[in-house]
Design a protein around this motif. Structure first.
Motif, mmCIF file in Angstrom:
data_model
loop_
_atom_site.group_PDB
_atom_site.id
_atom_site.type_symbol
_atom_site.label_atom_id
_atom_site.label_comp_id
_atom_site.label_asym_id
_atom_site.label_seq_id
_atom_site.Cartn_x
_atom_site.Cartn_y
_atom_site.Cartn_z
ATOM 1 N N ARG A 7 11.891 17.206 -0.737
ATOM 2 C CA ARG A 7 11.232 17.480 0.538
ATOM 3 C C ARG A 7 10.568 18.843 0.433
ATOM 4 N NH1 ARG A 7 14.693 18.633 5.884
ATOM 5 N NH2 ARG A 7 14.660 20.748 5.058
ATOM 6 N N GLY A 10 7.360 21.979 5.926
ATOM 7 C CA GLY A 10 8.164 22.330 7.087
ATOM 8 C C GLY A 10 8.020 23.803 7.407
ATOM 9 N N PHE A 11 8.525 24.213 8.571
ATOM 10 C CA PHE A 11 8.421 25.614 8.969
ATOM 11 C C PHE A 11 9.011 26.538 7.912
ATOM 12 C CE2 PHE A 11 10.034 29.498 10.740
ATOM 13 C CZ PHE A 11 8.959 29.957 11.466
ATOM 14 N N THR A 12 10.129 26.116 7.332
ATOM 15 C CA THR A 12 10.816 26.997 6.390
ATOM 16 C C THR A 12 10.046 27.127 5.079
ATOM 17 O OG1 THR A 12 12.096 25.304 5.231
ATOM 18 C CG2 THR A 12 13.023 26.153 7.299
ATOM 19 N N ASP A 56 3.193 22.948 9.133
ATOM 20 C CA ASP A 56 4.661 22.881 9.217
ATOM 21 C C ASP A 56 5.251 21.473 9.188
ATOM 22 O OD1 ASP A 56 4.743 25.632 9.268
ATOM 23 O OD2 ASP A 56 4.822 25.768 11.447
ATOM 24 N N PHE A 58 6.661 18.093 7.088
ATOM 25 C CA PHE A 58 7.297 17.825 5.793
ATOM 26 C C PHE A 58 6.473 16.840 4.965
ATOM 27 C CE2 PHE A 58 11.440 18.637 8.148
ATOM 28 C CZ PHE A 58 11.703 19.838 7.501
ATOM 29 N N LYS A 85 12.228 5.316 6.697
ATOM 30 C CA LYS A 85 12.890 6.477 7.303
ATOM 31 C C LYS A 85 14.407 6.485 7.081
ATOM 32 C CE LYS A 85 12.832 9.722 11.069
ATOM 33 N NZ LYS A 85 14.259 9.894 11.293
ATOM 34 N N ARG A 96 22.468 17.658 2.330
ATOM 35 C CA ARG A 96 23.276 18.547 3.177
ATOM 36 C C ARG A 96 24.741 18.540 2.767
ATOM 37 N NH1 ARG A 96 20.213 16.214 7.601
ATOM 38 N NH2 ARG A 96 18.475 17.610 8.016
ATOM 39 N N TYR B 113 14.553 17.143 18.948
ATOM 40 C CA TYR B 113 13.759 16.097 18.298
ATOM 41 C C TYR B 113 14.500 15.594 17.055
ATOM 42 C CZ TYR B 113 9.772 13.935 15.888
ATOM 43 O OH TYR B 113 8.929 13.066 15.242
ATOM 44 N N ASP B 114 14.674 14.290 16.970
ATOM 45 C CA ASP B 114 15.298 13.633 15.808
ATOM 46 C C ASP B 114 16.748 14.119 15.641
ATOM 47 O OD1 ASP B 114 15.534 11.958 13.607
ATOM 48 O OD2 ASP B 114 13.756 12.719 12.584
ATOM 49 N N VAL B 115 17.390 13.697 14.578
ATOM 50 C CA VAL B 115 18.789 14.059 14.326
ATOM 51 C C VAL B 115 18.844 15.078 13.188
ATOM 52 C CG1 VAL B 115 21.057 13.185 13.612
ATOM 53 C CG2 VAL B 115 19.579 11.775 15.070
ATOM 54 N N GLY B 116 19.462 16.213 13.456
ATOM 55 C CA GLY B 116 19.625 17.240 12.416
ATOM 56 C C GLY B 116 18.308 17.667 11.798
ATOM 57 N N TYR B 117 17.275 17.692 12.617
ATOM 58 C CA TYR B 117 15.918 17.919 12.102
ATOM 59 C C TYR B 117 15.697 19.411 11.826
ATOM 60 C CZ TYR B 117 10.802 17.511 12.048
ATOM 61 O OH TYR B 117 9.481 17.560 11.708
ATOM 62 N N ASP B 118 15.397 19.726 10.552
ATOM 63 C CA ASP B 118 15.290 21.125 10.091
ATOM 64 C C ASP B 118 13.891 21.674 10.306
ATOM 65 O OD1 ASP B 118 17.886 21.191 8.963
ATOM 66 O OD2 ASP B 118 17.175 20.334 7.080
ATOM 67 N N ASN B 119 13.338 21.558 11.484
ATOM 68 C CA ASN B 119 11.923 21.933 11.561
ATOM 69 C C ASN B 119 11.476 22.210 12.988
ATOM 70 O OD1 ASN B 119 9.482 22.445 10.351
ATOM 71 N ND2 ASN B 119 8.854 20.303 10.215
ATOM 72 N N GLY B 133 20.053 20.940 10.702
ATOM 73 C CA GLY B 133 21.171 20.147 10.198
ATOM 74 C C GLY B 133 22.506 20.861 10.329
ATOM 75 N N PHE B 137 20.495 25.179 8.338
ATOM 76 C CA PHE B 137 19.651 25.761 9.396
ATOM 77 C C PHE B 137 20.217 25.461 10.778
ATOM 78 C CE2 PHE B 137 16.715 24.399 5.919
ATOM 79 C CZ PHE B 137 16.430 25.662 5.436
#
Lengths: 100, 329
Positions: A7, A10-12, A56, A58, A85, A96, B113-119, B133, B137
């Motif tokens: 991935r 994204g913002f990070t 930002d 993914f 998805k 994670r 928004y969404d589940v555990g979304y890192d953004n 998540g 983050f």
């Protein structure tokens, strides 16, 4: 079957990646992975599902190898097929859950 | 029906339909339904709306707090409300801008928004925030500079239109970080010496080895973690990333322009959102084309500084020196 996942964006801006193999996964997780790859019709997906570059968001790159078949799909967050998805969500769980 | 009249009807019908739509509760959250017609609310009046996606991906979600409503029990809702307000105030009070589009656009945000979304992202119409998540983050509303960053992407969309690839994309990222950190500094009333110059300091989870996602003061030093790797940002143009990943390194090379802003702000001193921020804002509004390069951005900020403060001013010299120090000119 082996699946590699990256991935980016994204913002990070921090890339995350993982490679999993059904031979080394716990029995249940290996079954889930096989099921999700099948459900996505992964080997029939186009190699690229691009979208205009958006701030930002993914991007994902997934490669699956099963026997002598190998296929790579690059997809933007904005164009993920609904069937793909759950596989991406599963792979993120693996990322994670990885030990620190 | 109304939508159809607005697009295709005669002027009298148009005005009637417009007034009806504006008065209609249904209009809330349906800006998309009326295509490209942009209605300004009363100029200079902030309008915020916060929605909850309830961990789904349908947008905008359920309306949970509107302008003037009391605080929610949900801290993400309040952070999105307060952070978008602080961003709106910076651009209105300091630079005379009437919201994101400079025409009074309502500020819509969706949290959870969404589940555990890192953004967090600006989708062209609104801001969207994930809960993170948890392991790497935290929730993305927790850092006010992230909120300022996302809204600046909206401003860029309306003004410079910087294409999100290569140098113009890195400039898009850098201007977003610059105004994000200025929103934070102003909300804390910090001078250039007091500010931490960090982006996303509160977002990194507790166990992550690092202080933030990015540092304008010291690009490349924000984190160094076994899972996340090391902050890849260069602070000098000679070390820029030239590959194709991350749209040509937009989140990597932004460090170079970020550091130029930091150096200019430190040399000019005081509150960074006043003089240095104004130079960067006017450059963003009037001085950049969609495919702008770092060099063009440098020249434009130097030109703006000279126009505002004089050709021999310390401000102009500070901006020129900053871009020289990062190797762009």
């Amino acid at each position: 079957m082996q699946v590699s996942f990256t991935r980016t964006g994204g913002f990070t801006g921090i890339p995350l990646n993982i490679t999993v193999d059904t031979r080394s996964l716990p029995f249940d997780r290996a079954n889930q992975l096989r099921h999700l790859v099948e459900r996505a019709s992964f080997f029939d997906l186009p190699a690229a599902l691009p979208a205009p570059a958006l701030p930002d968001r993914f991007q994902y790159e997934i490669t699956a190898q099963k026997g002598d078949r190998q296929h790579t799909v690059t997809v933007s967050e904005a164009t993920i097929p609904a069937t793909l998805k759950p596989l991406i969500d599963w792979l993120m769980e693996e990322v994670r859950g990885r030990g620190r | 029906m109304l939508d159809h009249i607005i697009r295709h009807g005669d002027e009298e019908n148009y005005n009637w339909a417009l007034e009806t739509l504006k008065a209609s509760e249904q209009f809330r959250g349906r800006r998309k339904a009326i295509g490209n017609i942009s209605f300004a609310v009363s100029p200079g009046q902030m309008k915020r709306a916060i929605y909850d996606a309830k961990n789904g991906t349908s947008l905008p979600g359920v309306l949970v707090r509107e302008e003037g409503d009391p605080p929610s029990e949900d801290e993400a809702v309040n952070e999105a409300y307060d952070g978008s307000g602080a961003t709106y105030d910076l651009f209105r009070d300091m630079y005379g801008r009437n919201s994101i589009d400079d025409r009074g656009l309502r500020l819509d945000s969706t949290v959870h928004y969404d589940v555990g979304y890192d953004n967090a992202f600006w989708n062209g119409d609104q801001m969207i925030y994930g809960d993170g998540g948890g392991r790497l983050f935290n929730r993305f509303t927790v850092s006010i500079d992230v909120i300022g960053h996302e809204l600046t992407h909206g401003i860029i969309q309306y003004d410079a239109g910087l294409i999100y690839r290569d140098e113009s994309g890195a400039l898009n990222e850098s201007f977003s970080d610059v105004f994000g950190t200025l929103v934070k500094q102003r909300s804390l009333n910090q001078t250039v010496d007091q500010a931490d110059w960090l982006i996303g300091a509160e977002i990194l989870a507790q166990d992550v080895q690092g202080v933030a996602l990015r540092s304008l003061k010291a690009p490349g030093t924000a984190y160094n973690d076994p899972v996340l790797g090391k902050d890849p940002q260069p602070k000098h143009y000679s070390r820029r990333y030239q590959g194709t990943a991350n749209d040509g390194g937009v989140h990597i090379n932004s460090g170079i322009a970020n550091h130029a802003f930091y150096l200019a702000a430190m040399a000019i001193g005081g509150y960074a959102w006043e003089k240095t921020g104004k130079i960067w804002y006017l450059t963003l509004r009037d001085g950049l084309r969609p495919r702008a390069s770092f060099k063009q951005a440098a020249e434009s900020t130097i030109f703006v500084a000279g126009s505002l403060y004089g050709q021999d001013s310390n401000e102009r010299k500070a901006v020129q020196s900053a871009w020289q120090q990062v190797g762009v000119i």
